[in-house]
Design an enzyme around this catalytic site. Structure first.
Site, PDB file in Angstrom:
ATOM      1  N   LEU A 113     -75.668  30.132  86.919  1.00 32.74           N
ATOM      2  CA  LEU A 113     -76.842  30.898  87.348  1.00 32.74           C
ATOM      3  C   LEU A 113     -76.891  32.283  86.725  1.00 32.74           C
ATOM      4  CD1 LEU A 113     -76.910  29.977  91.160  1.00 32.74           C
ATOM      5  CD2 LEU A 113     -78.031  28.820  89.240  1.00 32.74           C
TER       6      LEU A 113
ATOM      7  N   GLU B  89     -80.013  35.802  86.181  1.00 28.43           N
ATOM      8  CA  GLU B  89     -81.131  36.481  86.857  1.00 28.43           C
ATOM      9  C   GLU B  89     -82.415  35.633  86.862  1.00 28.43           C
ATOM     10  OE1 GLU B  89     -81.851  39.410  88.618  1.00 28.43           O
ATOM     11  OE2 GLU B  89     -79.694  39.294  88.910  1.00 28.43           O
ATOM     12  N   GLY B  90     -82.595  34.785  85.853  1.00 28.90           N
ATOM     13  CA  GLY B  90     -83.776  33.905  85.816  1.00 28.90           C
ATOM     14  C   GLY B  90     -83.792  32.991  87.037  1.00 28.90           C
ATOM     15  N   HIS B  91     -82.668  32.326  87.276  1.00 25.40           N
ATOM     16  CA  HIS B  91     -82.553  31.464  88.465  1.00 25.40           C
ATOM     17  C   HIS B  91     -82.721  32.290  89.737  1.00 25.40           C
ATOM     18  CE1 HIS B  91     -79.784  29.277  85.534  1.00 25.40           C
ATOM     19  NE2 HIS B  91     -80.653  28.325  85.841  1.00 25.40           N
TER      20      HIS B  91
ATOM     21  N   GLY C  40     -77.110  25.075  87.495  1.00 23.72           N
ATOM     22  CA  GLY C  40     -75.992  26.005  87.666  1.00 23.72           C
ATOM     23  C   GLY C  40     -75.847  26.967  86.506  1.00 23.72           C
TER      24      GLY C  40
ATOM     25  N   GLN D 269     -91.796  21.618  80.996  1.00 22.85           N
ATOM     26  CA  GLN D 269     -91.213  20.973  82.172  1.00 22.85           C
ATOM     27  C   GLN D 269     -92.097  21.226  83.403  1.00 22.85           C
ATOM     28  OE1 GLN D 269     -86.878  21.018  83.290  1.00 22.85           O
ATOM     29  NE2 GLN D 269     -87.511  22.767  84.501  1.00 22.85           N
TER      30      GLN D 269
ATOM     31  N   MET E  61     -83.445  34.709  79.290  1.00 23.23           N
ATOM     32  CA  MET E  61     -82.151  34.320  79.869  1.00 23.23           C
ATOM     33  C   MET E  61     -82.042  32.808  79.907  1.00 23.23           C
ATOM     34  SD  MET E  61     -81.253  36.938  82.845  1.00 23.23           S
ATOM     35  CE  MET E  61     -81.156  38.682  82.499  1.00 23.23           C
TER      36      MET E  61
ATOM     37  N   GLY F  79     -89.311  27.893  86.528  1.00 24.57           N
ATOM     38  CA  GLY F  79     -89.512  29.024  85.631  1.00 24.57           C
ATOM     39  C   GLY F  79     -90.448  28.697  84.484  1.00 24.57           C
ATOM     40  N   GLN F  80     -91.211  29.691  84.083  1.00 26.62           N
ATOM     41  CA  GLN F  80     -92.099  29.515  82.928  1.00 26.62           C
ATOM     42  C   GLN F  80     -91.309  29.327  81.639  1.00 26.62           C
ATOM     43  OE1 GLN F  80     -95.293  32.455  82.059  1.00 26.62           O
ATOM     44  NE2 GLN F  80     -95.003  31.737  79.947  1.00 26.62           N
TER      45      GLN F  80
HETATM   46  P1  AMP Z   1     -81.871  25.136  84.563  1.00 30.77           P
HETATM   47  O1  AMP Z   1     -80.672  25.500  85.362  1.00 30.77           O
HETATM   48  O2  AMP Z   1     -81.804  25.604  83.144  1.00 30.77           O
HETATM   49  O3  AMP Z   1     -82.263  23.697  84.719  1.00 30.77           O
HETATM   50  O4  AMP Z   1     -83.074  25.976  85.182  1.00 30.77           O
HETATM   51  C1  AMP Z   1     -83.399  25.889  86.548  1.00 30.77           C
HETATM   52  C2  AMP Z   1     -84.706  26.592  86.791  1.00 30.77           C
HETATM   53  O5  AMP Z   1     -84.589  27.965  86.411  1.00 30.77           O
HETATM   54  C3  AMP Z   1     -85.867  26.010  85.966  1.00 30.77           C
HETATM   55  O6  AMP Z   1     -87.041  26.003  86.755  1.00 30.77           O
HETATM   56  C4  AMP Z   1     -85.974  26.980  84.823  1.00 30.77           C
HETATM   57  O7  AMP Z   1     -87.273  27.023  84.253  1.00 30.77           O
HETATM   58  C5  AMP Z   1     -85.643  28.284  85.524  1.00 30.77           C
HETATM   59  N1  AMP Z   1     -85.209  29.295  84.557  1.00 30.77           N
HETATM   60  C6  AMP Z   1     -84.260  29.169  83.598  1.00 30.77           C
HETATM   61  N2  AMP Z   1     -84.186  30.293  82.847  1.00 30.77           N
HETATM   62  C7  AMP Z   1     -85.114  31.146  83.347  1.00 30.77           C
HETATM   63  C8  AMP Z   1     -85.533  32.471  83.008  1.00 30.77           C
HETATM   64  N3  AMP Z   1     -84.984  33.139  82.012  1.00 30.77           N
HETATM   65  N4  AMP Z   1     -86.512  33.030  83.751  1.00 30.77           N
HETATM   66  C9  AMP Z   1     -87.089  32.360  84.773  1.00 30.77           C
HETATM   67  N5  AMP Z   1     -86.739  31.107  85.141  1.00 30.77           N
HETATM   68  C10 AMP Z   1     -85.774  30.502  84.442  1.00 30.77           C
END
Ligand code: AMP
Length: 280
Positions: free
Chosen positions: A33, A35-37, A31, A153, A184, A147-148
């Site tokens: 959220l 732009e990455g998500h 959550g 992970q 992000m 995400g990279q």
């Molecule tokens: P999280 O909510 O931090 O557990 O992230 C959920 C998913 O979003 C994971 O696969 C992360 O790698 C991906 N994610 C987080 N930040 C970014 C970002 N800046 N760009 C691309 N993907 C992201």
């Protein structure tokens, strides 16, 4: 967009989709959220008949001194954003149903989970593997998107899918950044104005490292020293600057092939990570 909280309802929905041969794209998140998500959700939307996004702040991947309690929770806004992206299901499992009394079985991340962030977050990747395995069993996705930004992970989860013969494909998508290069992250919300102004230095250090490598520097010890030197005056603590083999995440002495450059630093109490894949 439909919200599902109950685990059995989630699986029943997924089984109905499978009966109709509908592909399911799945984006697991915690959550808050950004732009990455959303970039992951957009790709899932393009490539699948159905899209499921989970929002679950998973307690088992936080250490006792980490930020589980204060992790940002912005559910109303998350819901709005996901509706706009035309997700089909927002899956909101409850901690008590995910980890009921008597819960004991875990998926271990193994050797890969001890490197990079694993050195500073004991048990973190075991928690990640366990919750993602559970979510995969509940959602039964055709494809899952990560995400990279969290490269380690993604490598660990790819390995888990392969090792445990999970019937899905895992896709890793590029890191989305702010205008000034900062990756992000939901945790960027913790940064003070001054810390936020300093944070893009991590991105600049990645750029600098790539320049050094492209201009012929191959000695890993020297590269690490130079990168650390560029970060030291700005960040509060460098947890690691690592240059590793891209696939095995093993240490290397010379840059001869494709590598992962990973950085973890703290600014105040906030821990930030970033990485870059540098291909020959
Ligand atoms: P999280 O909510 O931090 O557990 O992230 C959920 C998913 O979003 C994971 O696969 C992360 O790698 C991906 N994610 C987080 N930040 C970014 C970002 N800046 N760009 C691309 N993907 C992201």
């Amino acid at each position: 967009m439909k919200k599902i909280v109950s685990l059995s309802e989630m699986t029943a929905w997924s089984l109905r989709q499978a009966k109709q041969s509908h592909s399911i794209g799945f984006v697991p998140t915690m959550g808050a959220l950004h732009e990455g998500h959303l970039s992951l959700v957009r790709t899932a939307r393009k490539k699948n008949k159905r899209v499921v996004v989970s929002v679950f702040v998973n307690p088992t991947q936080f250490g006792p001194k980490e930020d589980f309690k204060k992790y940002p929770r912005t559910l109303a806004q998350d819901e709005r954003l996901l509706k706009k992206e035309k997700a089909d299901i927002l899956f909101l499992p409850k901690v008590t149903e995910m980890y009921p009394k008597g819960f004991q079985t875990e998926v271990k991340a193994g050797k890969l989970g001890l490197r990079l962030c694993g050195q500073f977050r004991a048990g973190h990747f075991d928690g990640v593997c366990t919750v993602v395995a559970k979510l995969f069993n509940l959602v039964r996705p055709t494809k899952a998107y990560f995400g990279q930004k969290d490269y380690q992970q993604a490598v660990i989860l790819k390995r888990m899918v392969k090792d445990l013969n999970m019937p899905l494909a895992l896709e890793v998508l590029p890191t989305i950044r702010e205008m000034d290069g900062l990756a992000m992250s939901s945790r960027n919300a913790y940064l003070s104005e001054l810390q936020r102004a300093k944070a893009p230095m991590i991105y600049l250090a990645l750029e600098y490292a790539e320049q050094l490598i492209r201009s012929g520097e191959t000695n890993v010890a020297q590269l690490k020293k130079d990168i650390q030197k560029s970060l030291e005056p700005v960040v509060d603590k460098i947890q690691y600057v690592e240059i590793l083999d891209l696939e095995s995440l093993e240490n290397i002495k010379q840059v001869t092939g494709d590598i992962l450059l990973g950085i973890a630093c703290t600014l105040g109490k906030t821990r930030l990570i970033d990485n870059r894949v540098i291909k020959k």
